[in-house]
Design an enzyme around this catalytic site. Structure first.
Site, PDB file in Angstrom:
ATOM      1  N   ARG A  27       0.704  -1.285   0.074  1.00 43.48           N
ATOM      2  CA  ARG A  27      -0.064   0.073   0.137  1.00 43.48           C
ATOM      3  C   ARG A  27       0.731   1.348  -0.011  1.00 43.48           C
ATOM      4  O   ARG A  27       0.345   2.265  -0.248  1.00 43.48           O
ATOM      5  CB  ARG A  27      -1.124  -0.024   1.237  1.00 43.48           C
ATOM      6  CG  ARG A  27      -2.212  -0.930   0.760  1.00 43.48           C
ATOM      7  CD  ARG A  27      -3.283  -0.444   1.671  1.00 43.48           C
ATOM      8  NE  ARG A  27      -3.079  -1.156   2.976  1.00 43.48           N
ATOM      9  CZ  ARG A  27      -3.471  -0.826   4.345  1.00 43.48           C
ATOM     10  NH1 ARG A  27      -4.292   0.547   4.200  1.00 43.48           N
ATOM     11  NH2 ARG A  27      -3.439  -1.165   5.524  1.00 43.48           N
ATOM     12  N   GLU A 165      -7.882 -13.226  16.312  1.00 40.03           N
ATOM     13  CA  GLU A 165      -7.803 -12.342  15.216  1.00 40.03           C
ATOM     14  C   GLU A 165      -9.143 -11.831  14.598  1.00 40.03           C
ATOM     15  O   GLU A 165     -10.170 -12.705  14.565  1.00 40.03           O
ATOM     16  CB  GLU A 165      -6.917 -13.208  14.121  1.00 40.03           C
ATOM     17  CG  GLU A 165      -5.426 -13.426  14.569  1.00 40.03           C
ATOM     18  CD  GLU A 165      -4.873 -12.042  14.556  1.00 40.03           C
ATOM     19  OE1 GLU A 165      -4.540 -11.168  13.830  1.00 40.03           O
ATOM     20  OE2 GLU A 165      -4.459 -11.422  15.863  1.00 40.03           O
ATOM     21  N   ASN A 388      34.398  44.938   6.534  1.00 37.03           N
ATOM     22  CA  ASN A 388      33.241  45.173   5.618  1.00 37.03           C
ATOM     23  C   ASN A 388      33.585  44.612   4.212  1.00 37.03           C
ATOM     24  O   ASN A 388      34.409  44.968   3.567  1.00 37.03           O
ATOM     25  CB  ASN A 388      32.931  46.737   5.524  1.00 37.03           C
ATOM     26  CG  ASN A 388      31.642  47.019   5.141  1.00 37.03           C
ATOM     27  OD1 ASN A 388      30.549  47.012   5.577  1.00 37.03           O
ATOM     28  ND2 ASN A 388      31.598  47.097   3.552  1.00 37.03           N
TER      29      ASN A 388
HETATM   30  C1  UD1 Z   1      -0.886  -8.636  13.727  1.00 40.36           C
HETATM   31  C2  UD1 Z   1      -1.558  -9.516  15.079  1.00 40.36           C
HETATM   32  C3  UD1 Z   1      -2.741  -8.856  15.373  1.00 40.36           C
HETATM   33  C4  UD1 Z   1      -2.393  -7.247  15.812  1.00 40.36           C
HETATM   34  C5  UD1 Z   1      -1.787  -6.572  14.475  1.00 40.36           C
HETATM   35  C6  UD1 Z   1      -1.549  -4.947  14.910  1.00 40.36           C
HETATM   36  C7  UD1 Z   1      -0.884 -11.855  14.527  1.00 40.36           C
HETATM   37  C8  UD1 Z   1      -1.356 -12.961  13.958  1.00 40.36           C
HETATM   38  N1  UD1 Z   1      -1.860 -10.844  14.656  1.00 40.36           N
HETATM   39  O1  UD1 Z   1      -1.972  -8.693  12.786  1.00 40.36           O
HETATM   40  O2  UD1 Z   1      -3.351  -9.499  16.669  1.00 40.36           O
HETATM   41  O3  UD1 Z   1      -3.697  -6.642  16.268  1.00 40.36           O
HETATM   42  O4  UD1 Z   1      -0.591  -7.308  14.340  1.00 40.36           O
HETATM   43  O5  UD1 Z   1      -1.149  -4.573  14.174  1.00 40.36           O
HETATM   44  O6  UD1 Z   1       0.180 -11.602  14.862  1.00 40.36           O
HETATM   45  N2  UD1 Z   1       5.415 -10.163   9.486  1.00 40.36           N
HETATM   46  C9  UD1 Z   1       6.440 -10.985   9.166  1.00 40.36           C
HETATM   47  N3  UD1 Z   1       6.240 -12.054   8.752  1.00 40.36           N
HETATM   48  C10 UD1 Z   1       4.992 -12.974   8.573  1.00 40.36           C
HETATM   49  C11 UD1 Z   1       4.004 -12.109   8.810  1.00 40.36           C
HETATM   50  C12 UD1 Z   1       4.089 -10.702   9.508  1.00 40.36           C
HETATM   51  O7  UD1 Z   1       7.736 -10.473   9.309  1.00 40.36           O
HETATM   52  O8  UD1 Z   1       5.026 -13.908   8.247  1.00 40.36           O
HETATM   53  C13 UD1 Z   1       5.438  -8.987  10.001  1.00 40.36           C
HETATM   54  C14 UD1 Z   1       4.966  -7.625   9.114  1.00 40.36           C
HETATM   55  O9  UD1 Z   1       5.822  -7.539   8.166  1.00 40.36           O
HETATM   56  C15 UD1 Z   1       4.514  -6.763  10.204  1.00 40.36           C
HETATM   57  C16 UD1 Z   1       4.135  -7.503  11.336  1.00 40.36           C
HETATM   58  O10 UD1 Z   1       4.910  -8.824  11.134  1.00 40.36           O
HETATM   59  O11 UD1 Z   1       5.384  -5.692  10.492  1.00 40.36           O
HETATM   60  C17 UD1 Z   1       2.719  -7.669  11.528  1.00 40.36           C
HETATM   61  O12 UD1 Z   1       2.229  -8.168  10.293  1.00 40.36           O
HETATM   62  P1  UD1 Z   1       0.775  -7.935   9.782  1.00 40.36           P
HETATM   63  O13 UD1 Z   1       0.437  -9.002   8.707  1.00 40.36           O
HETATM   64  O14 UD1 Z   1       0.533  -6.366   9.744  1.00 40.36           O
HETATM   65  O15 UD1 Z   1      -0.145  -8.676  10.896  1.00 40.36           O
HETATM   66  P2  UD1 Z   1      -1.594  -8.368  11.154  1.00 40.36           P
HETATM   67  O16 UD1 Z   1      -2.470  -9.383  10.485  1.00 40.36           O
HETATM   68  O17 UD1 Z   1      -2.078  -7.139  11.001  1.00 40.36           O
END
Ligand code: UD1
Ligand code: CA
Length: 468
Positions: A27, A165, A388
């Protein structure tokens, strides 16, 4: 400017900070990896890494996946370990891979996100302190719109029993306003067991780190929670709009901190610090200024509107007037700089110096009470006291190959539109006639000029226009 009063860490040598940053920043609509986008002039990821440093973590581990090469090269000079997660099977999977690199001496694992840059030191310290032998700790928040977040599940005794979640939540669970920020502190010794028990049996088919909470509760651990001090601390960046919002939260916080110390900021909404700004008493800052690197403003300094100040210090009671650009300079007391002045690296001024509009200086020292009020270039120069510099004066410091020095001794007067061809010394008390090109050093106290005598041609007429 210290925004935080550091609290001594709970267990300094035993903390590992795992930074999740493997996700894709679709995004942002940008080639640059999301966590490398700057906030207050510093990549998001570096905000998080710097916090980990302030926590005295024994280890900082970044989980990378998408655009891993770019991130790896960004991190190569830091004392940081990276773990490659490809493919990305969820936050639980990310920590499972990281765990292999976390030494057994480590007690506590703090999980943070690379795209959540504004967590304050006190908040993280509190969270880490809550995680000990029998507890793990979650940073949670009560929000009006919990859309998209994991919900905190509590039992009748208000004890945390799990995280659901959004995509897996029932209608009644969706009404829960306490959300998981995703930031948590976990005991290293239990993680292996809990992480191997994770399954992908959920709406997204991922290994959810959040499922560890229920497992921990079942194995007799108590889940502690705490909230961030400021509502914006745990906000993440997913879009350019959110990045700009976080930037304003950050800047408002910096401005407020300075205001509390007595700094007069005419509009905190038009104020940007991209580094550190240290101010004395009775400092005034007008709108639209940008402070980069390390900037020091001593007592009584006034900065006019739309100035850019980078890596510089301004001594007592000096004024920087509108639209001035100061970079790598040390300004003495009671100076008046600008409007429209450009001071480049290596500029030093003593007291009571005036540098006016459209004057550029570089590697130049100006002595007490010297003035260059209009339209000049002073490069590789040493200017004495009470000098100056007339309008239009240029030190010709570059011969096309090398740079050369110009020395202008005390009490010199340089007439307007003069060129001083370096290397050259204008001796003490010299006067240079306007419009001169000075190529050899001048004797002290004398008038030196180099221009042809003025002549008038009698009965001269302008040519008539041609007739067709
Ligand atoms: C996650 C949490 C959720 C919380 C939310 C807050 C879980 C399952 N859920 O959800 O409870 O409310 O964050 O924003 O943890 N990332 C990795 N590897 C992966 C997946 C994600 O490094 O395989 C990193 C992403 O780059 C990001 C962070 O982990 O920085 C969170 O990942 P994201 O996909 O945003 O999690 P949410 O689904 O939003
Ligand atoms: Ca997210």
């Amino acid at each position: 400017m210290s925004l935080e009063k550091p609290i001594p860490p709970h267990s300094p040598q035993s903390l590992s900070v795992v930074i999740l940053a493997a996700g894709l920043g679709t995004r942002m609509k940008s080639q640059l990896p999301k966590v490398l986008h700057p906030l207050a002039g510093k990549p998001l990821l570096n905000h998080v890494l710097d916090r980990a440093d302030e926590l005295h973590a024994m280890q900082r581990l970044v989980v990378i996946g998408h655009q891993a090469e770019l991130l790896q090269s960004h991190l190569q000079h830091d004392q940081v370990e990276t773990v490659l997660q490809q493919p990305q099977l969820g936050t639980g999977h990310a920590l499972t891979l990281a765990l292999k690199h976390i030494p057994h001496e480590c007690h506590t694992v703090l999980v943070v996100y690379g795209d959540v840059p504004l967590l304050q030191l006190n908040t993280l310290q509190t969270l880490v302190n809550l995680c000990d032998g029998q507890h793990l700790s979650l940073l949670t928040q009560i929000v009006d719109d919990p859309q998209g977040y994991g919900r905190i599940l509590r039992d009748a005794n208000n004890r945390v029993i799990g995280i659901r979640e959004h995509k897996d939540a029932s209608a009644s669970e969706l009404t829960i306003k306490e959300i998981n920020t995703g930031i948590m502190a976990l005991p290293r010794s239990q993680l292996e067991g809990w992480l191997t028990a994770l399954t992908t049996n959920n709406a997204q088919g991922e290994y959810y780190l959040t499922d560890v909470v229920e497992l921990a509760q079942q194995s007799g651990y108590t889940i502690q929670t705490c909230h961030p001090e400021y509502a914006w601390e745990a906000l993440g960046v997913n879009s350019q709009q959110q990045l700009a919002e976080l930037e304003r939260h950050y800047q408002a916080h910096v401005a407020l901190t300075l205001q509390k110390e007595g700094v007069a900021i005419s509009d905190p909404h038009r104020f940007d610090v991209r580094g550190s700004l240290q101010c004395g008493r009775d400092v005034y800052i007008d709108v639209g200024c940008i402070f980069e690197g390390t900037v020091i403003l001593q007592d009584g300094v006034r900065v006019g509107p739309y100035c850019v100040l980078k890596d510089c210090s301004i001594a007592k009671n000096s004024q920087v007037l509108a639209f001035s650009h100061i970079d790598g300079a040390a300004i003495g007391a009671n100076n008046r700089i600008g409007p429209y002045a450009r001071l480049r690296p290596g500029t030093h001024t003593e007291e009571c110096v005036h540098i006016g509009n459209f004057v550029e200086t570089k590697k130049t020292t100006l002595g007490h009470s010297s003035k260059a009020n209009h339209l000049a270039y002073l490069g590789d120069s040493t200017v004495g006291a009470r000098v100056n510099i007339g309008a239009g004066t240029i030190t010709c410091n570059y011969d096309g190959v090398n740079k050369h020095q110009t020395v202008i001794e005390d009490d010199v007067f340089i007439g307007s539109d003069s060129q001083l061809v370096a290397p050259v010394t204008i001796a003490q008390g010299s006067t240079i006639g306007a419009g001169s090109t000075i190529v050899t050093s001048t004797p002290p106290g004398e008038l030196t000029l180099s221009r042809s005598k003025q002549v008038s041609i009698p009965r001269w007429r302008r040519p008539n226009p041609k007739k067709n």
